[in-house]
Design an enzyme around this catalytic site. Sequence first.
Site, PDB file in Angstrom:
ATOM      1  CE  LYS A  13       2.202   8.521  11.771  1.00  0.00           C
ATOM      2  NZ  LYS A  13       1.376   9.327  10.841  1.00  0.00           N
ATOM      3  NE  ARG A  88      -2.849   8.677  14.868  1.00  0.00           N
ATOM      4  CZ  ARG A  88      -2.438   7.735  14.015  1.00  0.00           C
ATOM      5  NH1 ARG A  88      -2.501   6.475  14.327  1.00  0.00           N
ATOM      6  NH2 ARG A  88      -1.977   8.070  12.829  1.00  0.00           N
ATOM      7  NE  ARG A 127      -1.747   5.983   3.145  1.00  0.00           N
ATOM      8  CZ  ARG A 127      -1.648   6.226   4.451  1.00  0.00           C
ATOM      9  NH1 ARG A 127      -0.462   6.371   5.009  1.00  0.00           N
ATOM     10  NH2 ARG A 127      -2.732   6.344   5.186  1.00  0.00           N
ATOM     11  NE  ARG A 160      -4.626   3.013   5.660  1.00  0.00           N
ATOM     12  CZ  ARG A 160      -3.903   3.613   6.610  1.00  0.00           C
ATOM     13  NH1 ARG A 160      -2.596   3.459   6.629  1.00  0.00           N
ATOM     14  NH2 ARG A 160      -4.487   4.347   7.527  1.00  0.00           N
ATOM     15  NE  ARG A 171      -6.655   8.092   8.433  1.00  0.00           N
ATOM     16  CZ  ARG A 171      -6.104   7.951   7.230  1.00  0.00           C
ATOM     17  NH1 ARG A 171      -6.834   8.086   6.146  1.00  0.00           N
ATOM     18  NH2 ARG A 171      -4.831   7.684   7.123  1.00  0.00           N
TER      19      ARG A 171
HETATM   20  P1  ADP Z   1      -1.891   6.764   9.149  1.00  0.00           P
HETATM   21  O1  ADP Z   1      -0.857   5.859   8.514  1.00  0.00           O
HETATM   22  O2  ADP Z   1      -2.760   7.350   8.120  1.00  0.00           O
HETATM   23  O3  ADP Z   1      -1.272   7.708  10.115  1.00  0.00           O
HETATM   24  P2  ADP Z   1      -2.541   4.618  10.914  1.00  0.00           P
HETATM   25  O4  ADP Z   1      -2.299   3.421  10.071  1.00  0.00           O
HETATM   26  O5  ADP Z   1      -1.508   4.998  11.894  1.00  0.00           O
HETATM   27  O6  ADP Z   1      -2.885   5.841   9.972  1.00  0.00           O
HETATM   28  O7  ADP Z   1      -3.909   4.439  11.697  1.00  0.00           O
HETATM   29  C1  ADP Z   1      -5.074   3.992  11.042  1.00  0.00           C
HETATM   30  C2  ADP Z   1      -6.231   3.987  12.020  1.00  0.00           C
HETATM   31  O8  ADP Z   1      -5.948   3.111  13.124  1.00  0.00           O
HETATM   32  C3  ADP Z   1      -6.559   5.321  12.669  1.00  0.00           C
HETATM   33  O9  ADP Z   1      -7.392   6.127  11.850  1.00  0.00           O
HETATM   34  C4  ADP Z   1      -7.274   4.867  13.940  1.00  0.00           C
HETATM   35  O10 ADP Z   1      -8.610   4.425  13.661  1.00  0.00           O
HETATM   36  C5  ADP Z   1      -6.469   3.634  14.338  1.00  0.00           C
HETATM   37  N1  ADP Z   1      -5.330   3.975  15.221  1.00  0.00           N
HETATM   38  C6  ADP Z   1      -4.014   3.841  14.908  1.00  0.00           C
HETATM   39  N2  ADP Z   1      -3.240   4.229  15.944  1.00  0.00           N
HETATM   40  C7  ADP Z   1      -4.089   4.623  16.929  1.00  0.00           C
HETATM   41  C8  ADP Z   1      -3.909   5.152  18.244  1.00  0.00           C
HETATM   42  N3  ADP Z   1      -2.686   5.342  18.773  1.00  0.00           N
HETATM   43  N4  ADP Z   1      -5.015   5.469  18.958  1.00  0.00           N
HETATM   44  C9  ADP Z   1      -6.241   5.265  18.471  1.00  0.00           C
HETATM   45  N5  ADP Z   1      -6.492   4.798  17.234  1.00  0.00           N
HETATM   46  C10 ADP Z   1      -5.426   4.464  16.464  1.00  0.00           C
HETATM   47  P1  ADP Z   2       1.966   7.935   7.424  1.00  0.00           P
HETATM   48  O1  ADP Z   2       2.508   6.571   7.786  1.00  0.00           O
HETATM   49  O2  ADP Z   2       2.554   9.024   8.257  1.00  0.00           O
HETATM   50  O3  ADP Z   2       0.481   7.987   7.387  1.00  0.00           O
HETATM   51  P2  ADP Z   2       3.020   7.352   4.741  1.00  0.00           P
HETATM   52  O4  ADP Z   2       4.428   7.009   4.988  1.00  0.00           O
HETATM   53  O5  ADP Z   2       2.079   6.254   4.409  1.00  0.00           O
HETATM   54  O6  ADP Z   2       2.453   8.275   5.943  1.00  0.00           O
HETATM   55  O7  ADP Z   2       2.998   8.440   3.549  1.00  0.00           O
HETATM   56  C1  ADP Z   2       1.761   8.989   3.086  1.00  0.00           C
HETATM   57  C2  ADP Z   2       1.813   9.180   1.574  1.00  0.00           C
HETATM   58  O8  ADP Z   2       2.740  10.206   1.229  1.00  0.00           O
HETATM   59  C3  ADP Z   2       2.265   7.950   0.800  1.00  0.00           C
HETATM   60  O9  ADP Z   2       1.534   7.929  -0.406  1.00  0.00           O
HETATM   61  C4  ADP Z   2       3.754   8.170   0.576  1.00  0.00           C
HETATM   62  O10 ADP Z   2       4.223   7.536  -0.606  1.00  0.00           O
HETATM   63  C5  ADP Z   2       3.817   9.699   0.422  1.00  0.00           C
HETATM   64  N1  ADP Z   2       5.040  10.305   0.974  1.00  0.00           N
HETATM   65  C6  ADP Z   2       5.692   9.959   2.115  1.00  0.00           C
HETATM   66  N2  ADP Z   2       6.755  10.781   2.342  1.00  0.00           N
HETATM   67  C7  ADP Z   2       6.749  11.681   1.323  1.00  0.00           C
HETATM   68  C8  ADP Z   2       7.592  12.803   0.977  1.00  0.00           C
HETATM   69  N3  ADP Z   2       8.629  13.169   1.761  1.00  0.00           N
HETATM   70  N4  ADP Z   2       7.288  13.490  -0.141  1.00  0.00           N
HETATM   71  C9  ADP Z   2       6.240  13.130  -0.919  1.00  0.00           C
HETATM   72  N5  ADP Z   2       5.412  12.104  -0.659  1.00  0.00           N
HETATM   73  C10 ADP Z   2       5.654  11.364   0.459  1.00  0.00           C
END
Ligand code: ADP
Ligand code: ADP
Length: 217
Positions: A13, A88, A127, A160, A171
């Site tokens: 994302k 979420r 990551r 992270r 998660r």
């Molecule tokens: P990822 O990039 O791995 O999807 P995020 O950066 O979106 O993770 O979220 C990191 C953390 O922030 C989550 O594990 C949760 O603790 C909190 N968080 C983010 N978005 C939400 C949401 N919509 N509702 C509740 N907690 C959230």
């Molecule tokens: P999210 O915001 O959904 O948690 P990220 O954009 O941070 O996810 O991506 C999670 C991890 O996967 C990062 O290390 C990123 O570089 C890698 N990644 C993202 N998209 C792809 C893809 N299409 N193929 C391989 N690796 C990816």
Amino acid sequence: MQVIFLGLPGAGKGTQAASITDEFHIPHIATGDIFRAAIKEKTMLGEEVKSYLDQGLLVPDELTIKIVRERLLQPDAAHGFLLDGFPRTIAQAEALDKMLEEERLPLTNVLYLEVSEEELHHRLTGRRVCSKCGASYHVTLNPPKVQDVCDRCGSPLIQREDDRPEAVRVRLRENLGRTGDLAKYYDDRGLLTRIKGENPIGDVYEDIRQALRRQAE
Ligand code: ADP
Ligand code: ADP
Ligand code: ZN
């Protein structure tokens, strides 16, 4: 254009949002980024949410919804936005529907980035993120040009806290069922577009672009 990126942690994302917001000129609103910034700045919100993020647990709905409501009322969100990491839960989705109804800003599209659990585990544990601008990299799948340095802004990359294997497991467990429920919620409303999130980053971007273009016509 009011767009949601739906997908489990690690689905891509943040990676895709960076390009989309550049091209379509809409603000990227990521609840995780908002919470991490608050923790870094040691604000009251940061104190309140820190333990949830460290453990990989969801922040309570009421607080999360309040933060998003405040963010969506900022002037830059008046003509569209890309929501990443929100909603979420179904309660969050219902609250969002209400907010957007009041603002008369209907959702344009919900893009669901689908990736297998095994691949997500691999992506998250490898990551690395920029300590300054938040750009996302991967040690092998998407490495920066210079090791541990951000391509975009030159700042150091970090891992992270919640990308440690133990927190990653929590998660994924926290979000698996909920993400499926949300996909159904938006599918039932005719808003869901499924995107093959396992494809290479550039291919995923093309699919997203096409879905957004179709909508804009
Ligand atoms: P990822 O990039 O791995 O999807 P995020 O950066 O979106 O993770 O979220 C990191 C953390 O922030 C989550 O594990 C949760 O603790 C909190 N968080 C983010 N978005 C939400 C949401 N919509 N509702 C509740 N907690 C959230
Ligand atoms: P999210 O915001 O959904 O948690 P990220 O954009 O941070 O996810 O991506 C999670 C991890 O996967 C990062 O290390 C990123 O570089 C890698 N990644 C993202 N998209 C792809 C893809 N299409 N193929 C391989 N690796 C990816
Ligand atoms: Zn950077």
